[in-house]
Write an enzyme that holds these catalytic residues in place. Structure first.
Site, PDB file in Angstrom:
ATOM      1  N   ASN A 183      -1.622  -0.049   7.390  1.00  0.00           N
ATOM      2  CA  ASN A 183      -1.107  -1.370   7.758  1.00  0.00           C
ATOM      3  C   ASN A 183      -0.236  -2.020   6.681  1.00  0.00           C
ATOM      4  O   ASN A 183      -0.097  -3.232   6.634  1.00  0.00           O
ATOM      5  CB  ASN A 183      -2.239  -2.290   8.216  1.00  0.00           C
ATOM      6  CG  ASN A 183      -3.218  -2.617   7.113  1.00  0.00           C
ATOM      7  OD1 ASN A 183      -3.059  -2.221   5.967  1.00  0.00           O
ATOM      8  ND2 ASN A 183      -4.257  -3.350   7.465  1.00  0.00           N
ATOM      9  N   HIS A 216      -1.722  -5.512   1.650  1.00  0.00           N
ATOM     10  CA  HIS A 216      -2.963  -6.273   1.465  1.00  0.00           C
ATOM     11  C   HIS A 216      -2.595  -7.608   0.851  1.00  0.00           C
ATOM     12  O   HIS A 216      -1.699  -7.681   0.004  1.00  0.00           O
ATOM     13  CB  HIS A 216      -3.926  -5.541   0.519  1.00  0.00           C
ATOM     14  CG  HIS A 216      -5.008  -6.440   0.013  1.00  0.00           C
ATOM     15  ND1 HIS A 216      -6.157  -6.691   0.725  1.00  0.00           N
ATOM     16  CD2 HIS A 216      -5.087  -7.186  -1.125  1.00  0.00           C
ATOM     17  CE1 HIS A 216      -6.898  -7.556   0.047  1.00  0.00           C
ATOM     18  NE2 HIS A 216      -6.277  -7.866  -1.082  1.00  0.00           N
ATOM     19  N   THR A 269      -4.914  -7.748  10.491  1.00  0.00           N
ATOM     20  CA  THR A 269      -5.190  -6.420   9.936  1.00  0.00           C
ATOM     21  C   THR A 269      -4.684  -5.288  10.826  1.00  0.00           C
ATOM     22  O   THR A 269      -4.092  -4.328  10.342  1.00  0.00           O
ATOM     23  CB  THR A 269      -6.703  -6.269   9.681  1.00  0.00           C
ATOM     24  OG1 THR A 269      -7.123  -7.321   8.805  1.00  0.00           O
ATOM     25  CG2 THR A 269      -7.022  -4.934   9.044  1.00  0.00           C
ATOM     26  N   LYS A 309       0.816  -1.207   0.000  1.00  0.00           N
ATOM     27  CA  LYS A 309       0.000   0.000   0.000  1.00  0.00           C
ATOM     28  C   LYS A 309       0.858   1.269   0.000  1.00  0.00           C
ATOM     29  O   LYS A 309       2.072   1.210   0.190  1.00  0.00           O
ATOM     30  CB  LYS A 309      -0.928  -0.027   1.216  1.00  0.00           C
ATOM     31  CG  LYS A 309      -1.924  -1.184   1.193  1.00  0.00           C
ATOM     32  CD  LYS A 309      -2.766  -1.146   2.453  1.00  0.00           C
ATOM     33  CE  LYS A 309      -3.740  -2.286   2.536  1.00  0.00           C
ATOM     34  NZ  LYS A 309      -4.548  -2.208   3.772  1.00  0.00           N
ATOM     35  N   PHE A 358     -16.161   3.133   6.647  1.00  0.00           N
ATOM     36  CA  PHE A 358     -14.760   3.423   6.330  1.00  0.00           C
ATOM     37  C   PHE A 358     -14.429   3.276   4.847  1.00  0.00           C
ATOM     38  O   PHE A 358     -13.282   3.477   4.454  1.00  0.00           O
ATOM     39  CB  PHE A 358     -13.828   2.534   7.164  1.00  0.00           C
ATOM     40  CG  PHE A 358     -14.095   1.055   7.037  1.00  0.00           C
ATOM     41  CD1 PHE A 358     -13.624   0.332   5.949  1.00  0.00           C
ATOM     42  CD2 PHE A 358     -14.828   0.400   8.019  1.00  0.00           C
ATOM     43  CE1 PHE A 358     -13.876  -1.033   5.834  1.00  0.00           C
ATOM     44  CE2 PHE A 358     -15.084  -0.971   7.916  1.00  0.00           C
ATOM     45  CZ  PHE A 358     -14.604  -1.683   6.811  1.00  0.00           C
TER      46      PHE A 358
END
Length: 149
Positions: free
Chosen positions: A112, A115, A91, A9, A57
């Site tokens: 985080n 993915h 997560t 990410k 979210f």
């Protein structure tokens, strides 16, 4: 052989963690068959996170994944979906053990790092969403006999 989709990410890219993360998967014995740095479009982000569309979210997920480049990866290997998930950690990085990618580098659930597909079905869907068939390379790694019985 099983395949999975991984996305490093924007926070992982911006923090310079791409090489370290890829190295972990390669050292584990998984083979890279797809790899690209890309700016994620809003349309792709919405398709990728479609299952969360009704969640509060959702907008934040789309905004974050489109905010900066992402490294999209397809890995191949025996049990790669489950093993990659274990290597990533849970997560929420604060609940991930040290030694996992999120446990070592993550601080916040919204940042985080990575993915990974959560099932073979998700992997197939996500790979098809992020990669054209011509972008996936079929090649023979010579280390196979050193990794698998």
């Amino acid at each position: 052989m099983e395949r999975t989709f991984i996305a490093i990410k924007p926070d992982g890219v911006q923090r310079g963690l791409v090489g370290e993360i890829l190295q972990r998967f390669e050292r584990r014995g998984f083979k890279l068959v797809g790899l690209k740095l890309m700016q994620v479009s809003e349309a792709l982000a919405q398709k990728h996170y479609a299952e969360h569309k009704e969640r509060p979210f959702f907008g934040g997920l789309v905004a974050f994944i489109t905010s900066s480049p992402v490294v999209a990866v397809v890995l191949e290997g025996k049990g790669v979906v489950a093993t990659a998930r274990a290597m990533m950690g849970v997560t929420n990085p604060l609940n991930s053990p040290l030694g996992t990618i999120r446990g070592d580098y993550g601080i916040d659930i919204g940042r985080n790092i990575i993915h990974g597909s959560d099932s073979l079905e998700s992997a197939e869907r996500e790979i098809a969403l992020w990669f054209a068939p011509a972008e996936l390379l079929e090649w023979q790694a010579t280390l196979g006999s050193w990794v698998y019985e």
